[in-house]
Design an enzyme around this catalytic site. Sequence first.
Site, PDB file in Angstrom:
ATOM      1  N   GLY A   1       0.839  -1.182   0.000  1.00  0.00           N
ATOM      2  CA  GLY A   1       0.000   0.000   0.000  1.00  0.00           C
ATOM      3  C   GLY A   1       0.877   1.236   0.000  1.00  0.00           C
TER       4      GLY A   1
ATOM      5  N   GLN B   1       3.072   9.858   1.621  1.00  0.00           N
ATOM      6  CA  GLN B   1       4.366   9.162   1.608  1.00  0.00           C
ATOM      7  C   GLN B   1       5.206   9.545   0.393  1.00  0.00           C
ATOM      8  OE1 GLN B   1       2.614   5.005   2.337  1.00  0.00           O
ATOM      9  NE2 GLN B   1       4.630   4.969   3.322  1.00  0.00           N
TER      10      GLN B   1
ATOM     11  N   CYS C   1       6.634  -0.432   6.901  1.00  0.00           N
ATOM     12  CA  CYS C   1       6.203   0.778   6.201  1.00  0.00           C
ATOM     13  C   CYS C   1       7.348   1.287   5.344  1.00  0.00           C
ATOM     14  CB  CYS C   1       5.804   1.825   7.243  1.00  0.00           C
ATOM     15  SG  CYS C   1       5.233   3.360   6.512  1.00  0.00           S
ATOM     16  N   LEU C   2       7.043   1.657   4.101  1.00  0.00           N
ATOM     17  CA  LEU C   2       8.105   2.144   3.212  1.00  0.00           C
ATOM     18  C   LEU C   2       8.733   3.442   3.747  1.00  0.00           C
ATOM     19  CD1 LEU C   2       6.520   1.474  -0.302  1.00  0.00           C
ATOM     20  CD2 LEU C   2       8.114   0.046   0.988  1.00  0.00           C
TER      21      LEU C   2
ATOM     22  N   HIS D   1      -3.805   0.855   7.875  1.00  0.00           N
ATOM     23  CA  HIS D   1      -2.453   1.431   7.844  1.00  0.00           C
ATOM     24  C   HIS D   1      -2.407   2.657   6.911  1.00  0.00           C
ATOM     25  CE1 HIS D   1       2.118   0.799   7.761  1.00  0.00           C
ATOM     26  NE2 HIS D   1       1.917   1.678   6.793  1.00  0.00           N
ATOM     27  N   GLU D   2      -2.994   2.506   5.713  1.00  0.00           N
ATOM     28  CA  GLU D   2      -2.961   3.619   4.741  1.00  0.00           C
ATOM     29  C   GLU D   2      -3.864   4.769   5.190  1.00  0.00           C
ATOM     30  OE1 GLU D   2      -0.583   3.434   2.794  1.00  0.00           O
ATOM     31  OE2 GLU D   2      -0.282   1.289   3.110  1.00  0.00           O
TER      32      GLU D   2
ATOM     33  N   HIS E   1      -2.023   6.881   7.536  1.00  0.00           N
ATOM     34  CA  HIS E   1      -1.102   7.802   6.849  1.00  0.00           C
ATOM     35  C   HIS E   1      -1.828   9.078   6.428  1.00  0.00           C
ATOM     36  CE1 HIS E   1       2.763   5.852   6.514  1.00  0.00           C
ATOM     37  NE2 HIS E   1       2.262   4.748   5.970  1.00  0.00           N
TER      38      HIS E   1
END
Length: 177
Positions: free
Chosen positions: A49, A54, A102-103, A144-145, A148
Site C-alpha cells: 500500500g 508518503q 512501512c516504506l 495502515h494507509e 497515513h
Amino acid sequence: MSILKVARLGHPVLRKIAAPLSPREIQSPLFQKFIDDMIETMKEYDGVGLAADQVHESSQVAVLEVADNPRYPNKPNVPLTVLINPKISPLAEEMEEDWEGCLSIPDIRGRVPRYKSIRVQAWDRDGKGLEFIATDFHARVIQHEWDHLNGKVYLDRMRDFSTLTFLTEFARYWLQT
Ligand code: NI
C-alpha cells in the site's frame, strides 16, 4: 510513468492530515498520472500500500495491492485498489495483532493491533463510489494507509515497542511467531 521519492519518518508531510479531493481534481490528467506514479512506486518498492503523503503530496488518496509480495509472503491477494477520500468504520470491536512494516520506516517491523473487519467507503480513480467490507490482512493494509492520510504511522498504534525489530533480526528471531 515515474517512480516517486518516498518520504521517510521525520518528514513533516507524514504528520499532516491530508486534504480531501474534489471530483474535478480527480479527473485532471495530472492527478490521473499521479495515481499511476503512486502505483508504480508501490510496486517498485514491494509495498502492499502507499498513501499520497508518503510521496510528499498531502492529498486523500491511497493505493493498495497484495499479489505474491516478497515483503509479505503467504498473505491473501488483494486486487489493485485506488481509494480517494476514504472513510472506514470497524464492524466489530475485535482487534488482532500482526506484523507491519512501512516504506517510510525502512527495515523495521513491529506488531500492531488492528480491527479485524471494517467497512470502507471511498471514491475510485474515476470518482465512482466504492463501498465494501475488508477483513484480516486486507483490513490491516487499509487501516495502515488510512492512518497515513490522517498523519499517523503504525508506531503510533503499537501497544508497546517490545516487538520492534530490524528486518535481519525479524528473520532470525521472530519469523516463527
Ligand atoms: Ni506505511
